[in-house]
Design an enzyme around this catalytic site. Structure first.
Site, short mmCIF file in Angstrom:
data_model
loop_
_atom_site.label_atom_id
_atom_site.label_comp_id
_atom_site.label_asym_id
_atom_site.label_seq_id
_atom_site.Cartn_x
_atom_site.Cartn_y
_atom_site.Cartn_z
N SER A 71 0.82 -1.22 0.00
CA SER A 71 0.00 0.00 0.00
C SER A 71 0.85 1.27 0.00
O SER A 71 0.36 2.35 -0.31
CB SER A 71 -0.94 0.01 1.21
OG SER A 71 -0.21 0.02 2.43
N LYS A 88 12.70 -0.38 5.13
CA LYS A 88 12.72 0.81 4.29
C LYS A 88 14.11 1.43 4.19
O LYS A 88 14.49 1.95 3.13
CB LYS A 88 11.72 1.85 4.81
CG LYS A 88 10.27 1.50 4.51
CD LYS A 88 9.33 2.62 4.90
CE LYS A 88 7.89 2.27 4.56
NZ LYS A 88 6.93 3.32 4.96
N CYS A 175 6.17 27.15 18.40
CA CYS A 175 5.61 28.50 18.32
C CYS A 175 4.33 28.48 17.49
O CYS A 175 3.42 29.30 17.69
CB CYS A 175 6.61 29.46 17.66
SG CYS A 175 8.07 29.81 18.66
N CYS A 189 -3.32 8.69 7.09
CA CYS A 189 -3.67 8.40 5.70
C CYS A 189 -4.25 7.00 5.53
O CYS A 189 -4.96 6.74 4.56
CB CYS A 189 -2.47 8.61 4.79
SG CYS A 189 -1.13 7.42 5.03
N CYS A 246 7.41 30.37 24.35
CA CYS A 246 7.51 29.01 23.80
C CYS A 246 8.28 28.11 24.76
O CYS A 246 9.32 28.51 25.31
CB CYS A 246 8.21 29.04 22.45
SG CYS A 246 8.50 27.40 21.73
#
Length: 270
Positions: A71, A88, A175, A189, A246
């Protein structure tokens, strides 16, 4: 590497770079001397790896602990049908070796986590975030921001993508998104699908950002988020402003990824 160290084969292979104002022999030599880490050898990582290898980036680190599934092949273009079931990083390394023998691949067959991310990014000049999950995105952001290592962020969803680049002293990913969204609110997905060519566009822009940075030419997306809508075929640019509060790049930010719980919202521990 000096300009004169380009041999005849390299002068031929990279001739379209060498004749360009802004790149030239010095820029190509800089690419050959560069080290880039690509986090993820999937949809986004595939075009990044392909184009950085073709461009002659001398060392490509590839971090991924997954195996090729059938896939994946609809969008992960560096893997083929014969690679199904293969790691991979192994498939990606073989692809690069076949494409450009100038490029050395450093495969990292690991799941990026708080225990290894700082060491992973430390040896590279630039990092490309091609992750498909928020945990890894925050890990890459936090480690690169703390180490002052520039990196490109990319993300895709169905027909849409986003890209930006963060450099030392710039706003960081937190941020823009201080914490990850609640689990289940952003489907992956495998649940919603993704247009197969979409990561090719987004990943190619990420590779472009890496090459420009390494050569030292042009303007980056630092401080800007580029949103791509494939259905409407348009790009929208949004500013990213630094957040003085932050939790990573702010005045009282963390000093180590050990201060973060990379589960759920990936929030910095109080």
């Amino acid at each position: 590497m000096s300009d004169l160290s380009l041999d005849g084969t390299q002068l031929d292979r990279y001739s379209r770079h060498i004749i360009m104002d802004g790149v030239g022999p010095a820029g190509q030599s800089a690419l050959l001397d560069s080290r880039v880490l690509v986090v993820g050898a999937g949809g986004l990582g595939s075009p990044v790896i392909e184009y950085l290898a073709a461009a002659g980036v001398g060392t490509l680190g590839i971090a991924d602990d997954d195996v090729v599934e059938r896939s994946n092949l609809q969008r992960q273009v560096i893997h083929g049908d014969g690679d199904v079931g293969r790691k991979k990083v192994e498939s990606a390394a073989a692809f690069v070796e076949d494409l450009n023998p100038d490029v050395a691949v450093e495969p990292h067959d690991v799941r990026v986590g708080p225990e290894n991310v700082a060491d992973l990014v430390a040896d590279y000049d630039f990092v490309v975030d091609g992750a498909d999950n928020f945990r890894t995105r925050y890990l890459v952001n936090d480690a690169c921001t703390l180490a002052g290592i520039p990196f490109s962020h990319g993300a895709i969803y169905r027909f849409e993508g986003q890209i930006t680049t963060f450099t030392e002293g710039s706003p960081c990913y937190r941020c823009l998104f201080a914490e990850a969204p609640p689990a289940g609110t952003v489907p992956d997905c495998a649940t919603t699908g993704v247009l197969g060519v979409l990561p090719g566009v987004v990943g190619s822009i990420q590779a472009t950002e890496a090459v420009k940075h390494l050569v030292g030419v042009g303007e980056s997306l630092d401080g800007r988020l580029l949103h791509y809508d494939a259905l409407g075929m348009n790009f929208e640019e949004l500013p990213i402003r630094p957040n003085p509060e932050c939790s990573v790049c702010g005045e009282n930010g963390i000093e180590s990824v050990d201060e973060v719980e990379y589960v759920g919202s990936c929030a910095v521990a109080e």
